[in-house]
Scaffold this motif. Structure first.
Motif, PDB file in Angstrom:
ATOM      1  N   LEU A   6       0.903  -1.352  -0.046  1.00 20.79           N
ATOM      2  CA  LEU A   6      -0.089   0.092  -0.085  1.00 20.79           C
ATOM      3  C   LEU A   6       0.827   1.280   0.043  1.00 20.79           C
ATOM      4  O   LEU A   6       1.798   1.188   0.623  1.00 20.79           O
ATOM      5  CB  LEU A   6      -0.780   0.065   0.971  1.00 20.79           C
ATOM      6  N   PRO A   7       0.547   2.157  -0.609  1.00 24.97           N
ATOM      7  CA  PRO A   7       1.357   3.657  -0.645  1.00 24.97           C
ATOM      8  C   PRO A   7       1.149   4.359   0.387  1.00 24.97           C
ATOM      9  O   PRO A   7       0.420   4.149   1.556  1.00 24.97           O
ATOM     10  CB  PRO A   7       0.732   4.257  -2.007  1.00 24.97           C
ATOM     11  N   PRO A   8       2.190   5.127   0.747  1.00 30.06           N
ATOM     12  CA  PRO A   8       2.220   6.111   1.921  1.00 30.06           C
ATOM     13  C   PRO A   8       1.013   6.912   1.857  1.00 30.06           C
ATOM     14  O   PRO A   8       0.837   7.371   2.975  1.00 30.06           O
ATOM     15  CB  PRO A   8       3.687   6.665   2.004  1.00 30.06           C
ATOM     16  N   THR A   9       0.694   7.485   0.951  1.00 28.80           N
ATOM     17  CA  THR A   9      -0.555   8.518   0.830  1.00 28.80           C
ATOM     18  C   THR A   9      -1.318   7.853  -0.238  1.00 28.80           C
ATOM     19  O   THR A   9      -1.295   7.278  -1.097  1.00 28.80           O
ATOM     20  CB  THR A   9      -0.151   9.957   0.265  1.00 28.80           C
ATOM     21  N   LEU A  10      -2.720   8.331  -0.203  1.00 28.21           N
ATOM     22  CA  LEU A  10      -4.003   8.014  -0.953  1.00 28.21           C
ATOM     23  C   LEU A  10      -4.844   9.061  -1.023  1.00 28.21           C
ATOM     24  O   LEU A  10      -4.919  10.034  -0.244  1.00 28.21           O
ATOM     25  CB  LEU A  10      -4.723   6.890  -0.170  1.00 28.21           C
ATOM     26  N   THR A  11      -5.382   9.233  -2.452  1.00 23.48           N
ATOM     27  CA  THR A  11      -6.118  10.407  -2.589  1.00 23.48           C
ATOM     28  C   THR A  11      -7.413   9.816  -3.346  1.00 23.48           C
ATOM     29  O   THR A  11      -7.354   8.900  -4.290  1.00 23.48           O
ATOM     30  CB  THR A  11      -5.498  11.285  -3.910  1.00 23.48           C
ATOM     31  N   PHE A  12      -8.560  10.111  -2.861  1.00 23.39           N
ATOM     32  CA  PHE A  12      -9.853   9.654  -3.096  1.00 23.39           C
ATOM     33  C   PHE A  12     -10.560  10.872  -4.111  1.00 23.39           C
ATOM     34  O   PHE A  12     -10.734  11.962  -3.285  1.00 23.39           O
ATOM     35  CB  PHE A  12     -10.689   8.978  -2.152  1.00 23.39           C
ATOM     36  N   GLN A  13     -10.873  10.567  -5.111  1.00 18.79           N
ATOM     37  CA  GLN A  13     -11.955  11.681  -5.821  1.00 18.79           C
ATOM     38  C   GLN A  13     -13.119  11.100  -5.680  1.00 18.79           C
ATOM     39  O   GLN A  13     -13.467  10.303  -6.278  1.00 18.79           O
ATOM     40  CB  GLN A  13     -11.559  11.906  -7.245  1.00 18.79           C
ATOM     41  N   LEU A  14     -13.861  12.023  -5.224  1.00 22.85           N
ATOM     42  CA  LEU A  14     -15.569  11.643  -5.104  1.00 22.85           C
ATOM     43  C   LEU A  14     -16.216  12.236  -6.236  1.00 22.85           C
ATOM     44  O   LEU A  14     -16.068  13.413  -6.589  1.00 22.85           O
ATOM     45  CB  LEU A  14     -16.095  12.172  -3.654  1.00 22.85           C
ATOM     46  N   LYS A  15     -17.061  11.366  -6.736  1.00 26.11           N
ATOM     47  CA  LYS A  15     -17.732  11.815  -8.131  1.00 26.11           C
ATOM     48  C   LYS A  15     -18.730  12.805  -7.752  1.00 26.11           C
ATOM     49  O   LYS A  15     -20.029  12.636  -7.358  1.00 26.11           O
ATOM     50  CB  LYS A  15     -18.291  10.841  -8.928  1.00 26.11           C
ATOM     51  N   ARG A  16     -18.407  14.179  -8.041  1.00 24.31           N
ATOM     52  CA  ARG A  16     -19.682  15.322  -7.556  1.00 24.31           C
ATOM     53  C   ARG A  16     -20.277  15.986  -8.987  1.00 24.31           C
ATOM     54  O   ARG A  16     -21.334  16.196  -9.005  1.00 24.31           O
ATOM     55  CB  ARG A  16     -18.953  16.434  -7.080  1.00 24.31           C
ATOM     56  N   PHE A  17     -19.562  15.659 -10.182  1.00 26.61           N
ATOM     57  CA  PHE A  17     -19.913  16.089 -11.436  1.00 26.61           C
ATOM     58  C   PHE A  17     -20.543  15.088 -12.096  1.00 26.61           C
ATOM     59  O   PHE A  17     -19.949  13.999 -12.400  1.00 26.61           O
ATOM     60  CB  PHE A  17     -18.895  17.043 -11.895  1.00 26.61           C
ATOM     61  N   CYS A  18     -21.750  14.884 -12.460  1.00 24.89           N
ATOM     62  CA  CYS A  18     -22.355  13.798 -13.230  1.00 24.89           C
ATOM     63  C   CYS A  18     -23.188  14.429 -14.324  1.00 24.89           C
ATOM     64  O   CYS A  18     -23.835  15.291 -14.356  1.00 24.89           O
ATOM     65  CB  CYS A  18     -23.417  13.141 -12.277  1.00 24.89           C
ATOM     66  N   GLN A  19     -23.562  13.289 -15.161  1.00 21.97           N
ATOM     67  CA  GLN A  19     -24.388  13.737 -16.163  1.00 21.97           C
ATOM     68  C   GLN A  19     -25.586  12.778 -16.269  1.00 21.97           C
ATOM     69  O   GLN A  19     -25.366  11.582 -15.988  1.00 21.97           O
ATOM     70  CB  GLN A  19     -23.661  13.352 -17.634  1.00 21.97           C
TER      71      GLN A  19
END
Length: 133
Positions: A6-19
């Motif tokens: 597992l990496p030392p840092t994690l970034t999660f993008q939450l889907k806020r823009f939808c079609q």
């Protein structure tokens, strides 16, 4: 899905823009999404941790270096305020146990409650190390 390490840092993008499927129009999803501030445990996604658990399950001793959970703590959140047409980004950051809200050139103390209630767009986690415990 598992990862070898597992990496030392994690970034999660939450889907806020939808079609919208029927109209093909874009919109902003403002639903509240819960996320942990501390102790996000990703041990189940670590191949080494799963190997260790399988060995222990069979009653054998293990020499694995992963005898502790893979815990991550939140250190920053980016929030999009506004609409698709007109919006603004702010950031929450944590230094030790204190949270700060950064809005352009203004930085002020805030509460973890405000962070948890925000419309998070990006979440940044750092792996907890033995030194941080």
């Amino acid at each position: 899905m598992t990862m070898h390490e597992l990496p030392p840092t994690l970034t999660f993008q939450l889907k806020r823009f939808c079609q919208q499927p029927s109209t093909k129009r874009w919109y902003k999803n403002k639903s509240h999404i819960s996320f942990p501030l501390d102790g996000l445990d990703l041990s189940a996604f670590s191949k080494q941790q799963q190997t260790k658990m399988a060995i222990e399950k069979n009653g054998e001793k293990t020499g694995s270096s992963f005898s502790y959970p893979q815990l991550y703590d939140l250190y920053s959140v980016i929030v999009h305020k506004g609409t698709l047409e007109n919006g603004h980004y702010i950031c929450y950051i944590r230094k030790k146990s204190q949270w700060y809200k950064c809005d352009d050139s203004i930085v002020m103390m805030t509460t973890k409650h405000e962070v948890l209630e925000s419309e998070a767009y990006l979440l940044f986690y750092a792996r907890r190390t033995i030194r941080q415990r």
